[in-house]
Write an enzyme that holds these catalytic residues in place. Structure first.
Site, PDB file in Angstrom:
ATOM      1  N   ASP A  39      31.513  -2.813 -15.892  1.00 30.69           N
ATOM      2  CA  ASP A  39      32.671  -2.179 -16.530  1.00 30.69           C
ATOM      3  C   ASP A  39      32.174  -1.143 -17.539  1.00 30.69           C
ATOM      4  O   ASP A  39      31.202  -1.352 -18.258  1.00 30.69           O
ATOM      5  CB  ASP A  39      33.534  -3.243 -17.226  1.00 30.69           C
ATOM      6  CG  ASP A  39      34.913  -2.717 -17.570  1.00 30.69           C
ATOM      7  OD1 ASP A  39      35.883  -3.151 -16.926  1.00 30.69           O
ATOM      8  OD2 ASP A  39      35.031  -1.862 -18.484  1.00 30.69           O
ATOM      9  N   ILE A  40      32.853  -0.010 -17.594  1.00 27.68           N
ATOM     10  CA  ILE A  40      32.449   1.087 -18.474  1.00 27.68           C
ATOM     11  C   ILE A  40      32.686   0.741 -19.951  1.00 27.68           C
ATOM     12  O   ILE A  40      32.057   1.327 -20.832  1.00 27.68           O
ATOM     13  CB  ILE A  40      33.214   2.378 -18.076  1.00 27.68           C
ATOM     14  CG1 ILE A  40      32.472   3.623 -18.531  1.00 27.68           C
ATOM     15  CG2 ILE A  40      34.647   2.361 -18.597  1.00 27.68           C
ATOM     16  CD1 ILE A  40      33.010   4.903 -17.909  1.00 27.68           C
ATOM     17  N   ASN A  97      44.032  -8.847 -13.305  1.00 27.55           N
ATOM     18  CA  ASN A  97      45.280  -8.411 -13.922  1.00 27.55           C
ATOM     19  C   ASN A  97      46.168  -7.809 -12.846  1.00 27.55           C
ATOM     20  O   ASN A  97      45.699  -7.011 -12.027  1.00 27.55           O
ATOM     21  CB  ASN A  97      44.997  -7.367 -15.007  1.00 27.55           C
ATOM     22  CG  ASN A  97      44.200  -7.948 -16.168  1.00 27.55           C
ATOM     23  OD1 ASN A  97      44.464  -9.070 -16.587  1.00 27.55           O
ATOM     24  ND2 ASN A  97      43.230  -7.206 -16.665  1.00 27.55           N
ATOM     25  N   GLU A 105      45.494  -1.708 -15.252  1.00 28.25           N
ATOM     26  CA  GLU A 105      45.458  -0.260 -15.505  1.00 28.25           C
ATOM     27  C   GLU A 105      44.995   0.535 -14.290  1.00 28.25           C
ATOM     28  O   GLU A 105      45.386   1.684 -14.128  1.00 28.25           O
ATOM     29  CB  GLU A 105      44.551   0.037 -16.704  1.00 28.25           C
ATOM     30  CG  GLU A 105      45.152  -0.489 -18.005  1.00 28.25           C
ATOM     31  CD  GLU A 105      44.441   0.015 -19.237  1.00 28.25           C
ATOM     32  OE1 GLU A 105      43.221   0.268 -19.148  1.00 28.25           O
ATOM     33  OE2 GLU A 105      45.110   0.147 -20.277  1.00 28.25           O
ATOM     34  N   VAL A 106      44.132  -0.060 -13.480  1.00 27.28           N
ATOM     35  CA  VAL A 106      43.600   0.673 -12.319  1.00 27.28           C
ATOM     36  C   VAL A 106      44.239   0.091 -11.051  1.00 27.28           C
ATOM     37  O   VAL A 106      44.130  -1.113 -10.787  1.00 27.28           O
ATOM     38  CB  VAL A 106      42.061   0.574 -12.242  1.00 27.28           C
ATOM     39  CG1 VAL A 106      41.543   1.298 -11.012  1.00 27.28           C
ATOM     40  CG2 VAL A 106      41.428   1.141 -13.506  1.00 27.28           C
ATOM     41  N   HIS A 110      40.886  -5.450  -8.463  1.00 29.56           N
ATOM     42  CA  HIS A 110      39.571  -5.727  -9.042  1.00 29.56           C
ATOM     43  C   HIS A 110      39.603  -7.073  -9.733  1.00 29.56           C
ATOM     44  O   HIS A 110      40.623  -7.464 -10.308  1.00 29.56           O
ATOM     45  CB  HIS A 110      39.131  -4.629 -10.012  1.00 29.56           C
ATOM     46  CG  HIS A 110      40.154  -4.249 -11.034  1.00 29.56           C
ATOM     47  ND1 HIS A 110      41.250  -3.479 -10.721  1.00 29.56           N
ATOM     48  CD2 HIS A 110      40.245  -4.539 -12.352  1.00 29.56           C
ATOM     49  CE1 HIS A 110      41.974  -3.301 -11.819  1.00 29.56           C
ATOM     50  NE2 HIS A 110      41.389  -3.942 -12.815  1.00 29.56           N
ATOM     51  N   HIS A 112      37.578  -9.160 -12.693  1.00 29.36           N
ATOM     52  CA  HIS A 112      36.629  -9.064 -13.801  1.00 29.36           C
ATOM     53  C   HIS A 112      35.797 -10.342 -13.835  1.00 29.36           C
ATOM     54  O   HIS A 112      36.342 -11.446 -13.733  1.00 29.36           O
ATOM     55  CB  HIS A 112      37.364  -8.970 -15.136  1.00 29.36           C
ATOM     56  CG  HIS A 112      38.242  -7.778 -15.312  1.00 29.36           C
ATOM     57  ND1 HIS A 112      37.898  -6.698 -16.085  1.00 29.36           N
ATOM     58  CD2 HIS A 112      39.487  -7.505 -14.837  1.00 29.36           C
ATOM     59  CE1 HIS A 112      38.886  -5.808 -16.082  1.00 29.36           C
ATOM     60  NE2 HIS A 112      39.860  -6.272 -15.332  1.00 29.36           N
TER      61      HIS A 112
HETATM   62  P1  5GP Z   1      42.483  -3.595 -15.699  1.00 28.98           P
HETATM   63  O1  5GP Z   1      43.167  -3.522 -17.038  1.00 28.98           O
HETATM   64  O2  5GP Z   1      43.081  -2.642 -14.692  1.00 28.98           O
HETATM   65  O3  5GP Z   1      42.362  -4.989 -15.194  1.00 28.98           O
HETATM   66  O4  5GP Z   1      40.987  -3.156 -15.963  1.00 28.98           O
HETATM   67  C1  5GP Z   1      40.451  -1.921 -15.640  1.00 28.98           C
HETATM   68  C2  5GP Z   1      39.007  -1.922 -16.107  1.00 28.98           C
HETATM   69  O5  5GP Z   1      38.364  -0.807 -15.512  1.00 28.98           O
HETATM   70  C3  5GP Z   1      38.835  -1.791 -17.623  1.00 28.98           C
HETATM   71  O6  5GP Z   1      38.082  -2.908 -18.096  1.00 28.98           O
HETATM   72  C4  5GP Z   1      38.090  -0.472 -17.787  1.00 28.98           C
HETATM   73  O7  5GP Z   1      37.143  -0.500 -18.823  1.00 28.98           O
HETATM   74  C5  5GP Z   1      37.447  -0.274 -16.432  1.00 28.98           C
HETATM   75  N1  5GP Z   1      37.244   1.110 -16.039  1.00 28.98           N
HETATM   76  C6  5GP Z   1      38.172   2.112 -16.089  1.00 28.98           C
HETATM   77  N2  5GP Z   1      37.645   3.260 -15.647  1.00 28.98           N
HETATM   78  C7  5GP Z   1      36.359   2.986 -15.313  1.00 28.98           C
HETATM   79  C8  5GP Z   1      35.298   3.786 -14.786  1.00 28.98           C
HETATM   80  O8  5GP Z   1      35.434   4.988 -14.541  1.00 28.98           O
HETATM   81  N3  5GP Z   1      34.119   3.157 -14.539  1.00 28.98           N
HETATM   82  C9  5GP Z   1      33.932   1.831 -14.807  1.00 28.98           C
HETATM   83  N4  5GP Z   1      32.726   1.316 -14.547  1.00 28.98           N
HETATM   84  N5  5GP Z   1      34.918   1.048 -15.294  1.00 28.98           N
HETATM   85  C10 5GP Z   1      36.108   1.630 -15.559  1.00 28.98           C
END
Ligand code: 5GP
Length: 125
Positions: A39-40, A97, A105-106, A110, A112
């Site tokens: 994760d970034i 999520n 958010e994405v 995915h 985690h």
């Molecule tokens: P969500 O809230 O959708 O479950 O989590 C999305 C995750 O994707 C977040 O923890 C965020 O830091 C990670 N993320 C978003 N954009 C990028 C990216 O461009 N590269 C990487 N490695 N992680 C990302």
């Protein structure tokens, strides 16, 4: 911003771009079904994301419509990534999520994997 997990798949999402190699990622695992990377913005000493290679918005459409082979491949990949990264002992957390209340958010499924320290109670109160 959290997304609506019932929307059609958007192939311009950031994880689709990572899968296509259009933006870089720190890869930790890849097989026919899954891709894993750091994760970034890590929330724990180990914070890895595992994504299926297929175009699935969330756990909802994946669990409803993916083939048994694809589901098995993805679930096994998640387990393999945990083992490869020494997470099984002393333990870790898996999190997916989904949608606005889940704060997804994405819009590409995915999971985690968090580890590397005691993670405390399941949710903030
Ligand atoms: P969500 O809230 O959708 O479950 O989590 C999305 C995750 O994707 C977040 O923890 C965020 O830091 C990670 N993320 C978003 N954009 C990028 C990216 O461009 N590269 C990487 N490695 N992680 C990302």
């Amino acid at each position: 911003m959290p997304i609506d997990a019932t929307l059609p798949y958007d192939d311009q999402n950031v994880f689709a771009k990572i899968l296509r190699g259009e933006i870089p990622s720190k890869k930790v695992y890849e097989d026919d079904w899954a891709f894993a990377f750091h994760d970034i913005n890590p929330q724990a000493p180990v914070h890895i994301l595992v994504i299926p290679k297929g175009a699935w918005v969330s756990w909802d459409d994946f669990s409803e419509r993916a083939s048994a082979e694809e589901i098995a491949g993805f679930v096994r990949a998640v387990g393999q990534v945990a083992r490869d990264n020494g997470l099984v002992v002393p333990g870790f957390r898996l999190l997916a999520n989904i949608g606005p209340h889940g704060h997804q958010e994405v819009p590409h499924l995915h999971v985690h994997l968090f580890g590397g320290r005691p993670l405390g109670a399941m949710l903030a109160r």
